[in-house]
Design an enzyme around this catalytic site. Structure first.
Site, mmCIF file in Angstrom:
data_model
loop_
_atom_site.group_PDB
_atom_site.id
_atom_site.type_symbol
_atom_site.label_atom_id
_atom_site.label_comp_id
_atom_site.label_asym_id
_atom_site.label_seq_id
_atom_site.Cartn_x
_atom_site.Cartn_y
_atom_site.Cartn_z
ATOM 1 N N ASP A 14 -3.581 17.569 -21.845
ATOM 2 C CA ASP A 14 -3.806 17.273 -23.087
ATOM 3 C C ASP A 14 -4.074 18.954 -23.448
ATOM 4 O OD1 ASP A 14 -3.856 14.921 -24.215
ATOM 5 O OD2 ASP A 14 -6.051 14.548 -23.643
ATOM 6 N N SER A 59 2.368 8.603 -33.240
ATOM 7 C CA SER A 59 1.339 9.354 -32.199
ATOM 8 C C SER A 59 0.231 9.967 -33.185
ATOM 9 C CB SER A 59 1.849 10.167 -31.366
ATOM 10 O OG SER A 59 1.021 10.641 -30.434
ATOM 11 N N LEU A 60 -0.755 10.388 -32.572
ATOM 12 C CA LEU A 60 -1.549 11.306 -33.325
ATOM 13 C C LEU A 60 -1.978 12.756 -32.997
ATOM 14 C CD1 LEU A 60 -4.675 8.489 -33.292
ATOM 15 C CD2 LEU A 60 -3.053 9.016 -35.299
ATOM 16 N N GLU A 90 -12.705 4.204 -34.815
ATOM 17 C CA GLU A 90 -12.424 3.307 -33.841
ATOM 18 C C GLU A 90 -12.796 3.879 -32.402
ATOM 19 O OE1 GLU A 90 -8.751 1.217 -34.440
ATOM 20 O OE2 GLU A 90 -8.959 2.119 -36.367
ATOM 21 N N LYS A 92 -11.131 4.698 -29.117
ATOM 22 C CA LYS A 92 -10.119 5.186 -28.632
ATOM 23 C C LYS A 92 -9.682 4.957 -27.114
ATOM 24 C CE LYS A 92 -6.354 8.780 -28.763
ATOM 25 N NZ LYS A 92 -5.758 8.377 -27.254
ATOM 26 N N CYS A 397 -20.876 42.674 3.808
ATOM 27 C CA CYS A 397 -20.820 43.984 3.877
ATOM 28 C C CYS A 397 -21.730 44.368 4.929
ATOM 29 C CB CYS A 397 -21.092 44.278 2.227
ATOM 30 S SG CYS A 397 -22.068 46.279 2.469
ATOM 31 N N CYS A 402 -26.590 48.194 1.160
ATOM 32 C CA CYS A 402 -25.558 48.141 -0.070
ATOM 33 C C CYS A 402 -26.464 47.775 -1.406
ATOM 34 C CB CYS A 402 -24.741 47.090 0.214
ATOM 35 S SG CYS A 402 -23.513 46.777 -1.034
HETATM 36 S S1 IVH Z 1 -4.281 3.946 -34.119
HETATM 37 C C1 IVH Z 1 -0.485 6.452 -35.786
HETATM 38 N N1 IVH Z 1 -6.485 3.025 -32.808
HETATM 39 O O1 IVH Z 1 -4.071 6.192 -29.289
HETATM 40 C C2 IVH Z 1 -1.082 5.921 -34.232
HETATM 41 N N2 IVH Z 1 -4.685 4.136 -31.546
HETATM 42 O O2 IVH Z 1 -3.298 8.894 -29.519
HETATM 43 C C3 IVH Z 1 -2.064 4.896 -34.713
HETATM 44 N N3 IVH Z 1 -5.105 4.178 -29.121
HETATM 45 O O3 IVH Z 1 -0.731 5.612 -29.477
HETATM 46 C C4 IVH Z 1 -2.592 4.572 -33.279
HETATM 47 N N4 IVH Z 1 -7.207 3.007 -29.265
HETATM 48 O O4 IVH Z 1 -2.000 4.168 -27.852
HETATM 49 C C5 IVH Z 1 -5.073 3.600 -32.709
HETATM 50 N N5 IVH Z 1 -8.022 2.405 -31.895
HETATM 51 C C6 IVH Z 1 -7.026 2.658 -31.805
HETATM 52 C C7 IVH Z 1 -6.796 3.057 -30.627
HETATM 53 C C8 IVH Z 1 -5.318 4.032 -30.193
HETATM 54 C C9 IVH Z 1 -6.226 3.642 -28.407
HETATM 55 C C10 IVH Z 1 -4.068 4.891 -28.640
HETATM 56 C C11 IVH Z 1 -2.669 4.396 -29.037
HETATM 57 C C12 IVH Z 1 -1.871 5.523 -29.560
HETATM 58 C C13 IVH Z 1 -2.898 6.893 -29.165
HETATM 59 C C14 IVH Z 1 -2.843 7.870 -29.959
#
Ligand code: IVH
Length: 582
Positions: A14, A59-60, A90, A92, A397, A402
């Site tokens: 990342d 993706s995000l 939410e 993740k 040393c 020293c």
């Molecule tokens: S929303 C536009 N909600 O995180 C993408 N993603 O970094 C919308 N993921 O590809 C994704 N928990 O695999 C969403 N509550 C959640 C999530 C989630 C895990 C993962 C998912 C996504 C990635 C994005």
């Protein structure tokens, strides 16, 4: 991604990707079509049937701290001026994204994200997951997206079995979940007890908010995350983030941050998509405990016992919430083990309060200009010879006087577990040595206000404070004196053991008793090995050390005996009230 094989940690990956993204923002001309920022996932494996996603699986973008999430809000607020933004936050899940297509309520196709437009048909494997309904509660034609994941418990059970069978353990639940889906045998997938949670419904089903989308999914028979929460502003999002950063380990599955989505769905269209990521949602990642940086130099520090310690000077980076610019490399063995060179890109880690360390060298990022490191033959401080003692990894040393050894030694002498002279810190020690006011720890007790007050930066007041705290420290319990002396391998705990072995009334008594001890007597102390015993024995046979002790006694240092509490019968059990000033 194609082979589900992880070479460096998710956090390190990342950090590299984030750096690349930021560079590309600054220099858009340098973006290449094969840059990892230009695709969502990876190419599908040849063995699976391909499935195209009518609505691209996006993706995000990541935010790594509170400042970045606030900046995100400011950016999107400009695009929808006057709109009050609220959010749905939410957890993740650290798993694997899939899309589930239902026709008249029946599961038809389940697919992976692939490159976002085309994924792989993994329906057979997904059908094995209990949490994925084969039939919805309503006969809807709909696509639901969510995360396949493995609980920590299942992951541990699988690894126990691997161990029992003499097989290699799996690296983490995320990879194992992904690997279970992206292989061809549904029986194997079934044996992995995978879980699934839904987080999105594709298309317009009348939902006005993202929160409602979750309710819709739940009503259709999907598992959603009960911890997800509506947040009326970004401050509530940040509070939610802080709460889960602390509580994440209590969850039965791994999460790597939050997904924060603008709750009002009508704004999603307006905010739009840039490249691979929508503007209306962001991954608010927990701070990485690993990151990558460059070793700009390797310096050598000389410690209290004269040991030379190599130290990596790093290009400053944020890791676990603090900026890190140096990391210890411990010794030559460690440098060889890591294979680290000056100029290398490395992964560093910092867990909790632990000091940062270099975990791995990314040799594939070498340019050929990196330089190897060798221990210097001369002490970098006093230029005396450096030696390696037989059987030891460390380099020393050879000069007992020293300068660096001295500052460290005196700093240790005045530290909290030693003489605890609060007004003398390492910087003051440095200054006093440089001014020639002290040459050894005992000289501290001869300091006068007049010696100090004239020095630049020292007022009358600070000079007085120093002298007063020195005087107050002259009465010292024996174990703290022993600690202060900086005998090799003797720390706070072991100093107490030495003090118990030699209950002395005065420093003179302490010397006399100590000299009578044989190495074997020291070894008889519970917890003392031959190394420790040898170090204490050597101390009592080192004329310089004994001279220092005598000098301390002469300067007025006296041993303080631990007070024994006596009861005064006349005043026992009586109450006294004092009024006014004492
Ligand atoms: S929303 C536009 N909600 O995180 C993408 N993603 O970094 C919308 N993921 O590809 C994704 N928990 O695999 C969403 N509550 C959640 C999530 C989630 C895990 C993962 C998912 C996504 C990635 C994005």
């Amino acid at each position: 991604h194609v082979n589900d094989r992880q070479e460096i940690s998710e956090a390190a990956l990342d950090s590299l990707k984030h750096e690349l993204y930021e560079l590309e923002q600054q220099f858009p001309d340098l973006v290449t079509p094969d840059s990892p920022t230009q695709r969502v996932g990876c190419q599908p494996l040849a063995a699976f049937r391909k499935v195209s996603h009518d609505v691209r699986m996006l993706s995000l973008e990541d935010a790594f701290n509170e400042e970045e999430i606030r900046r995100w809000e400011q950016r999107i607020q400009k695009l929808v001026p006057g709109k009050k933004l609220d959010y749905f936050a939410e957890l993740k899940l650290d798993g694997f994204a899939v899309a589930l297509e239902y026709e008249n309520g029946v599961l038809q196709v389940g697919s992976t994200r692939g490159n976002g437009r085309v994924g792989e048909d993994v329906t057979q494997n997904l059908r094995t997951i209990d949490a994925i309904p084969l039939k919805l509660r309503e006969p809807k034609t709909i696509e639901v997206r969510g995360e396949v994941f493995m609980t920590k418990k299942v992951f541990e059970q699988i690894n126990v079995k691997q161990r029992e069978n003499g097989l290699k353990e799996y690296a983490n639940p995320r990879n194992l979940a992904a690997g279970s889906i992206r292989q061809l045998d549904p029986k194997l997938a079934a044996s992995r007890s995978l879980s699934f949670q839904a987080y999105g419904v594709v298309g317009d089903l009348g939902q006005k908010t993202h929160e409602q989308e979750h309710v819709l999914a739940e009503n259709l028979g999907f598992r959603i995350n009960k911890h997800d929460a509506y947040c009326k502003n970004i401050e509530e999002v940040i509070a939610f983030y802080r709460r889960w950063m602390k509580k994440r380990d209590t969850l039965p599955y791994q999460i790597d941050g939050l997904v924060v989505t603008v709750n009002d769905v009508s704004l999603h269209q307006k905010l739009g998509v840039v490249g691979k990521a929508p503007r209306y949602a962001i991954a608010f990642k927990f701070r990485a405990e690993q990151t990558t940086t460059v070793v700009e130099d390797i310096e050598v520090q000389v410690g209290r016992t004269g040991v030379l310690t190599p130290l990596a000077k790093l290009k400053p980076v944020q890791v676990a919430g603090t900026t890190v610019s140096r990391a210890t490399l411990h010794n030559m063995d460690q440098i060889k083990r890591l294979g680290v060179k000056i100029g290398d890109t490395v992964i560093i880690q910092k867990a909790g309060d632990i000091i940062p360390e270099v975990v791995k060298v990314l040799t594939e990022m070498r340019t050929g200009t990196e330089k190897g490191f060798r221990m210097p033959k001369k002490c970098p401080v006093c230029h005396s010879a450096v030696e390696q003692r037989p059987g030891e990894v460390a380099y020393y040393c050879t000069n007992p006087d020293c300068y660096s050894v001295q500052t460290e030694r005196i700093g240790h002498f005045v530290s909290k577990n030693g003489f605890d002279i609060v007004h003398i810190g390492q910087k003051t020690v440095d200054r006093l040595l440089k001014e020639g006011l002290i040459a050894d720890p005992a000289d501290i007790f001869d300091l006068q206000v007049g010696d100090l007050a004239g020095l630049e930066g020292f007022g009358e007041k600070s000079a007085k404070n120093i002298v007063e705290s020195v005087t107050a420290s002259k009465r010292i319990p024996l174990h703290r004196l022993i600690y202060a002396l900086g005998i090799r391998y003797i720390g706070d705990e072991t100093a107490r053991l030495v003090a118990q072995k030699l209950p002395a009334k005065s420093i003179g008594d302490f010397i006399a008793k100590g000299k009578k001890m044989e190495q074997a007597d020291w070894e008889a102390i519970d917890g003392f090995g031959s190394k420790l015993a040898g170090a204490v024995y050597d101390f009592f046979h080192d004329a310089d050390q004994l001279d220092l002790l005598r000098k301390l006694e002469k300067s007025g240092v006296i041993l303080q005996h631990e007070p024994k509490h006596k009861t005064n019968k006349k005043v026992a059990n009586k109450k006294f009230v004092f009024t006014g000033a004492l």
